[in-house]
Motif scaffolding. Structure first.
Motif, mmCIF file in Angstrom:
data_model
loop_
_atom_site.group_PDB
_atom_site.id
_atom_site.type_symbol
_atom_site.label_atom_id
_atom_site.label_comp_id
_atom_site.label_asym_id
_atom_site.label_seq_id
_atom_site.Cartn_x
_atom_site.Cartn_y
_atom_site.Cartn_z
ATOM 1 N N VAL A 16 27.294 43.477 62.591
ATOM 2 C CA VAL A 16 27.117 42.039 62.392
ATOM 3 C C VAL A 16 27.939 41.300 63.455
ATOM 4 N N SER A 17 27.302 40.350 64.116
ATOM 5 C CA SER A 17 27.970 39.665 65.231
ATOM 6 C C SER A 17 27.456 38.235 65.377
ATOM 7 N N PRO A 18 28.335 37.313 65.803
ATOM 8 C CA PRO A 18 27.888 35.943 66.078
ATOM 9 C C PRO A 18 26.837 35.883 67.185
ATOM 10 N N ASN A 19 26.769 36.933 67.987
ATOM 11 C CA ASN A 19 25.798 36.971 69.087
ATOM 12 C C ASN A 19 24.393 37.357 68.623
ATOM 13 N N ASN A 20 24.282 37.825 67.397
ATOM 14 C CA ASN A 20 22.968 38.204 66.865
ATOM 15 C C ASN A 20 22.221 36.981 66.351
ATOM 16 N N LYS A 21 20.934 37.132 66.200
ATOM 17 C CA LYS A 21 20.154 36.109 65.530
ATOM 18 C C LYS A 21 20.469 36.165 64.033
ATOM 19 N N PRO A 22 20.394 35.034 63.336
ATOM 20 C CA PRO A 22 20.698 35.021 61.899
ATOM 21 C C PRO A 22 19.897 36.055 61.111
ATOM 22 N N ALA A 23 18.634 36.238 61.472
ATOM 23 C CA ALA A 23 17.803 37.205 60.755
ATOM 24 C C ALA A 23 18.309 38.631 60.962
ATOM 25 N N GLN A 24 18.816 38.923 62.162
ATOM 26 C CA GLN A 24 19.362 40.249 62.431
ATOM 27 C C GLN A 24 20.602 40.509 61.580
ATOM 28 N N ASN A 25 21.493 39.518 61.542
ATOM 29 C CA ASN A 25 22.698 39.667 60.729
ATOM 30 C C ASN A 25 22.371 39.799 59.248
ATOM 31 N N ALA A 26 21.385 39.066 58.801
ATOM 32 C CA ALA A 26 20.988 39.146 57.392
ATOM 33 C C ALA A 26 20.486 40.546 57.057
ATOM 34 N N GLU A 27 19.709 41.123 57.971
ATOM 35 C CA GLU A 27 19.180 42.468 57.738
ATOM 36 C C GLU A 27 20.289 43.510 57.803
ATOM 37 N N LEU A 28 21.212 43.347 58.741
ATOM 38 C CA LEU A 28 22.339 44.272 58.833
ATOM 39 C C LEU A 28 23.186 44.228 57.563
#
Length: 200
Positions: free
Chosen positions: A98-110
């Protein structure tokens, strides 16, 4: 991107394992015992495989190859679907991605995947302890793999100091003397009859 690859590999895990898509509905105690009752089950061979593959995954992660590390853990779960360590490592790994550099959807899935695998690790531990402290022959905890003993102690905040073997009512037991960070000492009793069956 790499996330699409990671998700594609790991999301298929439980389909391949035939545990079922809804982990929340799995009776892990019954599933573990059924798995261990198979004459082909070799607990000490599984222990060696689990140890080797988790170490390999950790090294791959340290080398910066998160994809290969997660794939290695996925391969372990295909062999031994009740590896608490593998589920915990996958859950922790997803959380660390999980990273601030990811898209919100990516972080949600992670985060969703992290929660899923960590919850499975907890459910497997709970299927071993069954609400007890594993502290006597009466409330012993039945294991199908020696690594389960270590994971139960870890979850309860203890580390093993001494170990002895015992027999009670025809069953085999590991009796562990352990201590937590506050200096509290406790005895843990694990039923290891499965490990002493004919399918070593």
């Amino acid at each position: 991107m790499v996330y699409r690859i990671l998700f594609g590999v790991i999301l298929e895990c439980f389909v391949n394992l035939a545990i079922g898509a809804e982990a929340a509905n799995v009776d892990y105690e019954k599933a573990r015992m059924k798995f261990a009752a198979d004459p082909a089950y070799k607990p000490y061979a599984i222990l060696g495989i689990e140890s080797a593959m988790t170490k390999q995954a950790m090294q791959l992660w340290r080398d910066g190859d998160s994809f290969a590390a997660l794939k290695k853990l996925d391969e372990l779960l295909a062999i031994y679907p009740f590896s608490i360590m593998a589920h915990k490592m996958i859950g922790d790994s997803y959380e660390s991605l999980v990273s601030p550099n990811n898209k919100p959807a990516q972080n949600a899935e992670l985060k969703r995947l992290s929660k899923k695998y960590l919850e499975i690790a907890e459910k497997i531990i709970t299927s071993i302890t069954r609400g007890t402290q594993c502290s006597s022959f009466k409330d012993n905890c039945r294991v199908i793999n020696i690594a389960e003993e270590e994971m139960v102690l870890w979850r309860l905040g203890f580390s093993k100091k001494k170990q002895s073997l015992d027999k009670h009512n025809g069953d085999s037991y590991d009796v562990l003397q352990a201590e937590n960070g506050a200096g509290k000492k406790q005895k843990f009793v694990f039923n290891t009859s499965v490990l002493n069956a004919d399918h070593k």
